[in-house]
Motif scaffolding. Structure first.
Motif, PDB file in Angstrom:
ATOM      1  N   ASP A 134       0.834  -1.208   0.000  1.00  0.00           N
ATOM      2  CA  ASP A 134       0.000   0.000   0.000  1.00  0.00           C
ATOM      3  C   ASP A 134       0.864   1.251   0.000  1.00  0.00           C
ATOM      4  O   ASP A 134       0.569   2.228  -0.704  1.00  0.00           O
ATOM      5  N   ARG A 148       1.001   4.132  -2.911  1.00  0.00           N
ATOM      6  CA  ARG A 148       0.796   5.560  -2.676  1.00  0.00           C
ATOM      7  C   ARG A 148       1.878   6.393  -3.358  1.00  0.00           C
ATOM      8  O   ARG A 148       1.605   7.488  -3.870  1.00  0.00           O
ATOM      9  N   LYS A 187      -7.038   4.444  -4.088  1.00  0.00           N
ATOM     10  CA  LYS A 187      -7.162   3.493  -2.994  1.00  0.00           C
ATOM     11  C   LYS A 187      -7.708   2.146  -3.443  1.00  0.00           C
ATOM     12  O   LYS A 187      -7.183   1.089  -3.061  1.00  0.00           O
ATOM     13  N   ARG A 237      -5.053   0.287  -5.351  1.00  0.00           N
ATOM     14  CA  ARG A 237      -4.013  -0.222  -4.444  1.00  0.00           C
ATOM     15  C   ARG A 237      -4.463  -1.502  -3.758  1.00  0.00           C
ATOM     16  O   ARG A 237      -3.709  -2.466  -3.657  1.00  0.00           O
ATOM     17  N   ARG A 238      -5.690  -1.501  -3.287  1.00  0.00           N
ATOM     18  CA  ARG A 238      -6.214  -2.679  -2.591  1.00  0.00           C
ATOM     19  C   ARG A 238      -6.237  -3.898  -3.512  1.00  0.00           C
ATOM     20  O   ARG A 238      -5.779  -4.982  -3.149  1.00  0.00           O
TER      21      ARG A 238
END
Length: 220
Positions: free
Chosen positions: A104, A108, A114, A117-118
């Protein structure tokens, strides 16, 4: 060459001492092309100039002379790094983070949303085989597991080019086999530049190899 992902022409790097005197010439008139879809091997003993060459490609070191292009851009153009994944010989990871937090964090840095990224984190943890240990701190990981997370970190931005510096360094035979299989899997969709001093390594995964020693190509 339109299909060349990496183009290097007459690349040289001289390290100098405090007084500007020549200390060592790490790379000497190196020229090569890495084509799209290749797994290209830089084979040579430790100290032959492999890592110096990779760092110049990434813009971490400046060449003394010569020209380099990566993904159609000069090596000095840092924007090109958005589409490059890099695994150094020693992974610089924060050992107080777990695997989830590590990926994560690097996501960033690439300004990934988000939700991306997950999804990317879970995909990569499964790919490198550490899903069951994703909540453990990296300081509890073995060398092989740390290497796997380092490789996942290098893939977080879904790069077009992956640069691997001694990817099986310090691994036992089983771990080495797993990393080789992972490289072969990645090679189906990615271009890979791999540096190693182990002949069996390049024989196992590379399409094309050059041998360098004392900063020069001795076998193409």
């Amino acid at each position: 060459m339109s299909d060349a992902v990496i183009e290097i022409r007459n690349l040289s790097k001289i390290y100098r001492d405090f007084w500007g005197r020549k200390k060592v010439q790490a790379v000497k008139s190196l020229s090569l092309d890495v084509m799209k879809g290749e797994v290209f091997g830089l084979l040579g003993p430790n100290g032959s100039g492999k890592t110096t060459t990779m760092k110049m490609l990434l813009g971490l070191l400046f060449p003394t002379s010569g020209e380099m292009k990566i993904l159609g851009k000069p090596a000095s153009d840092v924007s090109k790094n958005e589409k490059i994944g890099y695994l150094p010989e020693e992974s610089y990871l924060y050992r107080f983070l777990n695997a989830d937090e590590t990926l994560d964090f690097y996501g960033r840095l690439f300004r990934l949303p988000k939700d991306v990224r997950r999804a990317r984190t879970q995909e990569l943890l499964q790919l490198v085989g550490v899903t069951t240990a994703k909540r453990r701190r990296l300081r509890e990981y073995s060398k092989g597991m740390t290497r796997r997370i380092g490789l996942a970190q290098a893939l977080i931005n879904d790069p077009d080019l992956i640069i691997l510096d001694e990817p099986t360094s310090g691994l036992d035979p089983n771990q080495t086999f797993d990393v080789r299989e992972l490289i072969l899997s990645l090679a189906k969709t990615k271009t890979i530049l791999l540096s190693t001093h182990i002949l069996t390594e390049v024989k196992a995964v590379c399409n094309r190899v050059i041998l360098i020693n004392n900063g020069r190509v001795v076998l193409d």
